[in-house]
Design an enzyme around this catalytic site. Structure first.
Site, short mmCIF file in Angstrom:
data_model
loop_
_atom_site.label_atom_id
_atom_site.label_comp_id
_atom_site.label_asym_id
_atom_site.label_seq_id
_atom_site.Cartn_x
_atom_site.Cartn_y
_atom_site.Cartn_z
N LEU A 1 0.89 -1.22 0.14
CA LEU A 1 0.12 0.04 -0.11
C LEU A 1 0.93 1.19 -0.21
CD1 LEU A 1 -2.90 1.20 0.03
CD2 LEU A 1 -2.63 1.04 2.71
N ASP A 2 0.76 2.14 -0.91
CA ASP A 2 1.26 3.37 -1.03
C ASP A 2 2.72 3.37 -1.24
OD1 ASP A 2 -1.20 4.86 -1.26
OD2 ASP A 2 -1.28 5.12 0.94
N GLN A 3 3.44 2.00 -1.59
CA GLN A 3 4.65 2.01 -1.70
C GLN A 3 5.19 1.82 -3.09
OE1 GLN A 3 6.72 2.17 1.24
NE2 GLN A 3 4.90 2.93 1.87
#
Length: 295
Positions: free
Chosen positions: A238-240
């Site tokens: 997530l969001d990486q």
């Protein structure tokens, strides 16, 4: 953008001498006209002993289409031996073929409105075959633009079926890129894995410091001095995912939470539009979790 139709060759390979000479020589041999070229050597972090340990070399070349005596299919066949010799990961695309971009949105309208305005004005010269949302809020607005709207509700009980439907719709319309224009649902890992480098997201750059709901309120309480946004590819983490574009604006103690939210929306839509444009123009090359962006 050039007024002439052009092909865009993007490639990366282990760094070595003679890469530009081999590629440019191939193009020149067939009287190809190079309109624009960019190169970057991403050196290895540590000293290397062998060529296999060297860094990566990336390139982006625009070639005027009518300068070549053959079309893309034959270009690919003729260029393949050189690419194999250099160990390249590569592709070539045609500026005459519009990318098909599917937009996903929830209840925040600013990114959706901005992208549709840029599409309508031809600033983004793309096709938008449909918009998908987990709410019915923007149906009238989207359909007013002549774009099909699909309401796919997502709940704790139907997530697998909902994301299967989103995948089906994306495949049905032959989508090239999926843009999460403030789509407030976490995509399942299997969907992310099915479309690597094809799903783009935008989020405020307060992550991971201010996670969860009301990030601007959290930031206000901490007295932040910069508001930012990050456009990135979506992965199972997530969001990486690999970063495409970022930007910030400065604020101070006189700005209220409402001011910060307004500034945040402005920068989110600008960064998403720029990041999407870089992606559509094949200016982004991904190496693992890192990107090279030729602006």
């Amino acid at each position: 953008m050039h007024p002439h139709r052009f092909y865009t060759l993007t490639a990366s390979c282990p760094d070595r001498s003679g890469i530009i000479a081999r590629v440019a020589g191939f193009i020149a041999e067939h009287r190809g006209w190079i309109l624009e070229s960019s190169y970057h050597a991403d050196a290895a972090v540590e000293p290397v002993e062998t060529r296999a340990e060297a860094g990566r070399y990336t390139m982006r070349i625009e070639i005027r289409a009518d300068s070549l005596p053959f079309h893309l299919a034959e270009f690919r066949e003729r260029f393949r031996p050189i690419a194999e010799e250099l160990g390249m990961v590569w592709k070539i695309t045609d500026s005459a073929v519009k990318k098909r971009v599917v937009l996903l949105v929830s209840k925040q309208e600013h990114c959706l409105y901005d992208l549709l305005a840029r599409w309508q004005s031809k600033e983004l010269d793309i096709e938008i075959p449909c918009v998908i949302s987990n709410h019915d809020t923007f149906r009238g607005f989207v359909e007013w633009h002549g774009i099909p709207f699909h309401h796919v509700p997502v709940s704790a009980d139907n997530k697998a079926a909902a994301f299967a439907e989103i995948t089906r719709l994306f495949e049905e319309v032959r989508g090239d890129t999926m843009v999460l224009a403030r789509y407030m649902q976490i995509l399942p890992p299997e969907l992310c894995a099915a479309y690597p480098g094809q799903i783009i997201n935008i989020h405020h750059s307060f992550l991971p410091s201010f996670v969860g709901a009301r990030p601007y309120h959290q930031a206000y309480q901490r007295g932040v001095k910069l508001i930012g946004a990050t456009c990135h590819y979506v992965t199972g983490d997530l969001d990486q995912g690999p970063i495409i574009e970022q930007d910030v604006i400065r604020i101070d103690h006189s700005d209220s939470v409402d001011d910060m939210v307004r500034y945040g929306k402005d920068i989110e839509k600008a960064v998403l539009a720029r990041g999407l444009r870089y992606h559509l123009e094949d200016r982004v090359l991904i190496h693992g979790n890192k990107t090279i962006v030729f602006r």
